[in-house]
Scaffold this motif. Structure first.
Motif, short mmCIF file in Angstrom:
data_model
loop_
_atom_site.label_atom_id
_atom_site.label_comp_id
_atom_site.label_asym_id
_atom_site.label_seq_id
_atom_site.Cartn_x
_atom_site.Cartn_y
_atom_site.Cartn_z
N LEU A 182 0.84 -1.19 0.00
CA LEU A 182 0.00 0.00 0.00
C LEU A 182 0.87 1.24 0.00
O LEU A 182 1.84 1.34 0.76
CB LEU A 182 -0.91 0.00 1.23
CG LEU A 182 -1.88 -1.19 1.33
CD1 LEU A 182 -2.57 -1.18 2.69
CD2 LEU A 182 -2.90 -1.15 0.21
N PRO A 216 1.48 5.19 0.78
CA PRO A 216 0.93 6.28 1.59
C PRO A 216 0.52 7.47 0.72
O PRO A 216 1.07 7.67 -0.37
CB PRO A 216 2.09 6.66 2.52
CG PRO A 216 3.02 5.49 2.49
CD PRO A 216 2.87 4.89 1.12
N ALA A 232 -8.28 -2.67 -0.62
CA ALA A 232 -7.71 -3.18 0.63
C ALA A 232 -8.74 -3.21 1.75
O ALA A 232 -9.54 -2.28 1.91
CB ALA A 232 -6.52 -2.31 1.04
N ASP A 252 -9.29 -3.86 6.10
CA ASP A 252 -8.58 -3.36 7.29
C ASP A 252 -7.34 -4.20 7.58
O ASP A 252 -6.30 -3.68 8.00
CB ASP A 252 -9.52 -3.37 8.49
CG ASP A 252 -10.61 -2.30 8.39
OD1 ASP A 252 -10.45 -1.38 7.56
OD2 ASP A 252 -11.61 -2.41 9.12
N TYR A 272 -4.08 -3.11 5.71
CA TYR A 272 -3.38 -1.95 6.28
C TYR A 272 -2.53 -2.38 7.47
O TYR A 272 -1.38 -1.95 7.63
CB TYR A 272 -4.39 -0.88 6.71
CG TYR A 272 -5.17 -0.29 5.56
CD1 TYR A 272 -4.61 0.71 4.77
CD2 TYR A 272 -6.45 -0.72 5.26
CE1 TYR A 272 -5.31 1.26 3.70
CE2 TYR A 272 -7.17 -0.18 4.20
CZ TYR A 272 -6.59 0.79 3.42
OH TYR A 272 -7.28 1.33 2.37
N GLU A 273 -3.08 -3.25 8.30
CA GLU A 273 -2.33 -3.74 9.45
C GLU A 273 -1.14 -4.58 9.00
O GLU A 273 -0.03 -4.45 9.53
CB GLU A 273 -3.26 -4.56 10.36
CG GLU A 273 -2.57 -5.10 11.60
CD GLU A 273 -3.51 -5.92 12.48
OE1 GLU A 273 -3.02 -6.53 13.45
OE2 GLU A 273 -4.73 -5.97 12.17
N LYS A 325 0.55 -4.51 6.15
CA LYS A 325 1.58 -3.74 5.45
C LYS A 325 2.10 -2.56 6.27
O LYS A 325 3.00 -1.86 5.82
CB LYS A 325 1.04 -3.23 4.12
CG LYS A 325 0.64 -4.35 3.14
CD LYS A 325 1.83 -5.22 2.77
CE LYS A 325 1.45 -6.28 1.74
NZ LYS A 325 2.60 -7.14 1.37
N VAL A 382 0.64 0.28 7.19
CA VAL A 382 0.21 1.60 6.73
C VAL A 382 -1.18 1.87 7.31
O VAL A 382 -2.09 1.05 7.14
CB VAL A 382 0.15 1.67 5.19
CG1 VAL A 382 -0.33 3.04 4.73
CG2 VAL A 382 1.51 1.36 4.59
N THR A 383 -1.36 2.97 8.02
CA THR A 383 -2.68 3.28 8.57
C THR A 383 -3.62 3.68 7.44
O THR A 383 -3.21 4.27 6.43
CB THR A 383 -2.60 4.42 9.60
OG1 THR A 383 -2.15 5.63 8.95
CG2 THR A 383 -1.64 4.07 10.73
N LYS A 384 -4.88 3.37 7.64
CA LYS A 384 -5.87 3.65 6.61
C LYS A 384 -5.98 5.14 6.33
O LYS A 384 -6.17 5.57 5.18
CB LYS A 384 -7.24 3.10 7.04
CG LYS A 384 -8.26 3.04 5.95
CD LYS A 384 -9.49 2.29 6.43
CE LYS A 384 -10.51 2.13 5.31
NZ LYS A 384 -11.69 1.34 5.75
N ALA A 409 -3.03 6.19 4.03
CA ALA A 409 -2.88 5.55 2.74
C ALA A 409 -3.57 6.33 1.63
O ALA A 409 -4.53 7.06 1.87
CB ALA A 409 -3.45 4.13 2.80
N GLN A 429 -5.28 2.42 -4.80
CA GLN A 429 -4.07 1.60 -4.90
C GLN A 429 -4.14 0.84 -6.22
O GLN A 429 -4.94 -0.09 -6.37
CB GLN A 429 -3.98 0.63 -3.72
CG GLN A 429 -4.05 1.29 -2.35
CD GLN A 429 -2.76 2.00 -1.98
OE1 GLN A 429 -1.68 1.69 -2.48
NE2 GLN A 429 -2.86 2.95 -1.07
#
Length: 412
Positions: free
Chosen positions: A41, A43, A378, A380, A383-384, A386, A388-390, A393, A397
């Motif tokens: 993902l 940012p 993606a 939830d 995000y966890e 990879k 990267v916070t939602k 991001a 993507q």
């Protein structure tokens, strides 16, 4: 007298070529890519990546009744990597991709020695990785037998990567490059069924002289009758991975169904389950597909098992797809894949997301053009996974690419 010598020489060359076959061909394959979430993902604060890389290959083969020799040289050219005036191979990507000789031993037996691709079945465990511009090869000795619908390959390899370490048997330091390899692949055809068995041991150098030995074994079944097709993979891993990590109970299971609905439409559906790490410290239950063409599996955006996702929560991949023959020269492939962890993340989440892959190909006279677009939706858990916070991001993507393929045949 000179004319006589010249005539004799020409006749000798003609006789030699009459008894042998020489081929010279090439490949020119530039690919332009726009990456806005490929592999992981991206940012919101990051800029998308954009580049063009060309693969240029020159292949030469020579065959007689008793042996074959083949060489393939290639250069991987990133557009703009060289200065305008002073040219150099700054990334050392000019190399000898293949260089092997195959000797016919008689009664169905042969041996193939040198740098070569090892590609079997659907390329899940061993594949040529042709999508990557560099490809994948092995320096190995291969003993082969093929007769009456039965084929057996046995490979041996012992690798060094430092000639300066003369007298030191343990000089292989590249990440996850094996020190030793022993592989046996058997295939037998039973009418509409093709059945294969793979047994492989890879030894990874941990130090001097420490080696961890990882065993991978399993079967690939492929059944085709009329418009229906079925493919099954079942692989297990045991032993020890790089770093002396004990592997226990690691597995990869998959089932794929295909159906040719008409001359212009083929559909398919399948599932793959790859075990994750549920073991304690110093152990793992995670399966890793090793030296296959991993880009072919689990989505074209390479979120899993392409330089990432090793020794983690595993994967459940449920997918459906269709291929459309738009004309005699053009095709469209559409695939939808849903991903979840084989195990839960720390938060208890399993769902990772859904990917859409579109690939369009068009053949022209002497060359072809291939276009691709992929979108990651993606969940939830992705995000966890990879990191990267939602909120941070990018909203979208995606990945888009275009590739031109020209394969000239200079001498055939």
């Amino acid at each position: 007298m000179k004319k006589i010598y010249l005539t004799i020489s020409i006749l000798a060359v003609m006789v030699q070529f009459a008894q042998a076959q020489f081929t010279l061909d090439g490949e020119f394959r530039p690919r332009m890519e726009y990456l806005n979430g490929f592999g992981s993902l991206i940012p919101e604060a990051s800029e998308p990546d954009f580049f063009t890389v060309t693969r240029a290959r020159l292949n030469a083969g020579y065959a007689t009744e008793t042996y074959k020799v083949y060489m393939s040289i290639q250069d991987i050219l990133l557009w703009g990597e060289n200065p305008q005036i002073i040219h150099s191979d700054v990334n050392n990507k000019f190399d000898l991709f293949e260089a092997w000789a195959e000797l016919q031993l008689g009664s169905g037996w042969s041996t193939k020695l040198g740098r070569q691709t090892l590609s079997y079945d659907d390329q899940r465990i061993l594949g040529g990785l042709d999508w990557a511009q560099s490809g994948r090869n092995h320096d190995a000795a291969l003993l082969k037998y093929a007769k009456d619908g039965f084929a057996l390959d046995f490979a041996l390899a012992f690798n060094q990567d430092n000639l300066a370490a003369a007298g030191n048997l343990y000089a292989t330091t590249a990440l996850f490059s094996y020190k030793t390899m022993q592989m046996m692949h058997l295939n037998k055809k039973f009418g509409n069924l093709s059945a294969s068995l793979l047994v492989m041991n890879n030894g990874y150098q941990n130090g001097t002289p420490g080696v961890s030995n990882l065993q991978t074994f399993g079967t690939h079944l492929n059944y085709k009758k009329d418009a229906f097709g079925l493919a099954v993979n079942a692989f297990l891993q045991t032993g020890a991975r790089l770093g002396e990590v004990d592997v226990k109970g690691a597995y990869d299971l998959s089932l794929d169904l295909s159906y040719k609905a008409s001359d212009k439409v083929s559909i398919g559906a399948g599932v793959e389950v790859i075990s994750g790490n549920d073991a304690g410290a110093g152990e793992t239950g995670a399966f890793f597909p090793l030296y296959g063409t991993n880009h072919k599996f689990n989505g074209l955006m390479d979120y899993f098992y392409v330089g990432n996702h090793a020794n983690t929560i595993g994967l459940v991949d449920i997918h459906v797809g269709a291929d459309f023959k738009l004309s005699e020269t053009s095709n469209l492939s559409v695939n939808l894949l849903n991903f979840s962890g084989e195990q839960e993340l720390t938060s208890g989440e399993k769902s990772l997301g859904t990917e859409l892959d579109l690939v369009f190909s068009k053949k022209f006279k002497g060359y072809s053009l291939i276009l691709g677009y992929s979108q990651m939706f993606a969940a939830d858990g992705m995000y966890e996974l990879k990191g990267v916070t939602k909120a941070d991001a990018a909203d979208s993507q995606n990945w888009a690419w275009a590739m031109l393929v020209i394969k000239p045949k200079f001498i055939n």
